[in-house]
Scaffold this active site. Sequence first.
Site, PDB file in Angstrom:
ATOM      1  N   ASP A  95       0.807  -1.224   0.000  1.00  0.00           N
ATOM      2  CA  ASP A  95       0.000   0.000   0.000  1.00  0.00           C
ATOM      3  C   ASP A  95       0.839   1.272   0.000  1.00  0.00           C
ATOM      4  OD1 ASP A  95      -2.402  -1.301  -0.196  1.00  0.00           O
ATOM      5  OD2 ASP A  95      -2.814  -1.254   1.965  1.00  0.00           O
ATOM      6  N   SER A 129      -2.929  -9.223   7.560  1.00  0.00           N
ATOM      7  CA  SER A 129      -2.396  -7.870   7.689  1.00  0.00           C
ATOM      8  C   SER A 129      -1.688  -7.820   9.034  1.00  0.00           C
ATOM      9  CB  SER A 129      -3.552  -6.868   7.641  1.00  0.00           C
ATOM     10  OG  SER A 129      -3.135  -5.669   8.247  1.00  0.00           O
TER      11      SER A 129
HETATM   12  N1  ARG Z   1      -6.489  -3.109  16.113  1.00  0.00           N
HETATM   13  C1  ARG Z   1      -5.211  -2.604  16.452  1.00  0.00           C
HETATM   14  C2  ARG Z   1      -5.309  -1.123  16.706  1.00  0.00           C
HETATM   15  O1  ARG Z   1      -6.251  -0.517  16.312  1.00  0.00           O
HETATM   16  C3  ARG Z   1      -4.156  -2.931  15.436  1.00  0.00           C
HETATM   17  C4  ARG Z   1      -4.346  -2.318  14.090  1.00  0.00           C
HETATM   18  C5  ARG Z   1      -3.328  -2.706  13.067  1.00  0.00           C
HETATM   19  N2  ARG Z   1      -3.434  -4.107  12.843  1.00  0.00           N
HETATM   20  C6  ARG Z   1      -2.990  -4.794  11.769  1.00  0.00           C
HETATM   21  N3  ARG Z   1      -3.102  -6.061  11.808  1.00  0.00           N
HETATM   22  N4  ARG Z   1      -2.476  -4.227  10.747  1.00  0.00           N
HETATM   23  O2  ARG Z   1      -4.446  -0.549  17.319  1.00  0.00           O
END
Ligand code: ARG
Length: 399
Positions: free
Chosen positions: A16, A177
Site C-alpha cells: 500500500d 495484515s
Molecule cells: N487493532 C489494532 C489497533 O487498532 C491494530 C491495528 C493494526 N493491525 C494490523 N493487523 N495491521 O491498534
Amino acid sequence: MGLADKVVLAYSGGVDTTVCIPYLKEEYGVKEVITLAADLGQGDELEPIRQKALTCGAAESVVTDVTASFIADYAFPAIQANALYENRYPLSTALARPLIAKLLVETAAQYGADAVAHGCTGKGNDQVRFDVAIAALNPDLKVLAPAREWGMSREEAMAYGEKFGLTFPVKKTSPYSIDRNLLGRSIEAGPLEDPWNEPTEEVFVMTRAIADTPDEPEYVEIGFEQGLPVSLNGDALAPVALVSALNDIVGRHGVGRIDMVENRLVGIKSREIYEAPALLVLIAAHRDIESLTLTGDVTQYKRGIEQSYAQLIYNGLWYSPLKSALDAFIAQTQTRVSGTVKIKLFKGNAIIAGRKSDNTLYTDELSTYGEDDKFDHKAAEGFIYVWGLPTRVWAQKTR
Ligand code: ARG
C-alpha cells in the site's frame, strides 16, 4: 495545480505505501515524494526499504531509528497507566502512531514540505490516530490519505503500481495484515476474519506454542523505580534492552498472546490477534508493585483513569489536553512506586509469585494473624456501628 508540491509519506515498504508513491505523483500532482520509514524495533532491515522507496520514485528516502523514544516516551507512560484497551489490548500498535505522526511533522518542517501522507485505509483506527496527532502538532499541515480514497483492492493496487514500473515479488503474499514493532505484533484479516476460526501457529512469531515451551518454570524479577521498569533479574537495563530481553524470556514460555474481538473507533468490530509478551508482563508486574505502594483510594481511583487513558490512546488523542491532565495525575501517583516483582513463567502463564518494596505500605503488625498483631480489634465495633448506620436505619424504615 496539484494538491501539494512536496509531501512526506509514512513508508513501511509494504504494497500500500509503495503504491502511494506513484499515486501521489500521478493522481494528486505531487512533484516530490519524500518517504519516511521509522525504525520501531520491528526487526526489519531498513536499508533495503530505503532503497526500494527511491527505486519506486521517491525523491528522498529517510530512515529514522526511534526505538529508544518509542519505548521510553510512549510505552513506559502507558505501563505506568496500566493501559489496556477494553481491559485486554496493551496498545502495542496504537502507541507507535503518535510518534510516527511527530516524525512526519518534523520531517515536513525540515524539508519544507506542504503536506504529509499515510497509507491507512478508511476503516481502521490508524487513520484517525495519524490525522488527529498531526493536526495537534501542526494544525496547518495538509494530510493526504490516498488509500482512503482510491478504492482499490490489493490486486488492483499492485496492478496500478505495475503501470508505473513497480514490481512486486511473486512470492505467495500472506493473507494476513500484520503490524509489528518492538512491543508486539497485531495480526488480522484472511482466515482470522471469522471470529470462530482459531489462529494457526504460523501467525505467531514472538511467542511459542504451549507444546514447545520448556517443561520447567522460569522466574523473572522486574525492578521498578517510580513506576518505570529499570531492571531484569537484578541487572539494570535501559528501556529498549529491557523490553527486548523480556520479550525473549516471556515469549519462550508461550506467554503474551491475545485473541479478541474489539470495538474500533469507527464503529466496526474487528477480530485481532496480538502478541505482546514483554508489554503484557510489564503491565501485570507494574500493577502488582502498585498494590504494595499506593493507598487503596488512589489505586481504585486510578483504575478509572487507566481506562480513560487506554481509550484516549486507542482513539488517537495522545496529544490532547485531557491526556496531558491524566499524565499529570499518573506522574503524581508514581513517585513511590518502586520495588521488585517476581513472576513465574510456565506453559503460557505468567504468575505473580511475590513482590517487595522499600516503600511498602503493607504493615506486618497490622496484617498479621499471629501474636504480633497490633490492630485494635475492639475498635472495629464502633467503626461498624457508624459505617452500617444508614443501612440499619433504612432496614428499620422499610421492612
Ligand atoms: N487493532 C489494532 C489497533 O487498532 C491494530 C491495528 C493494526 N493491525 C494490523 N493487523 N495491521 O491498534
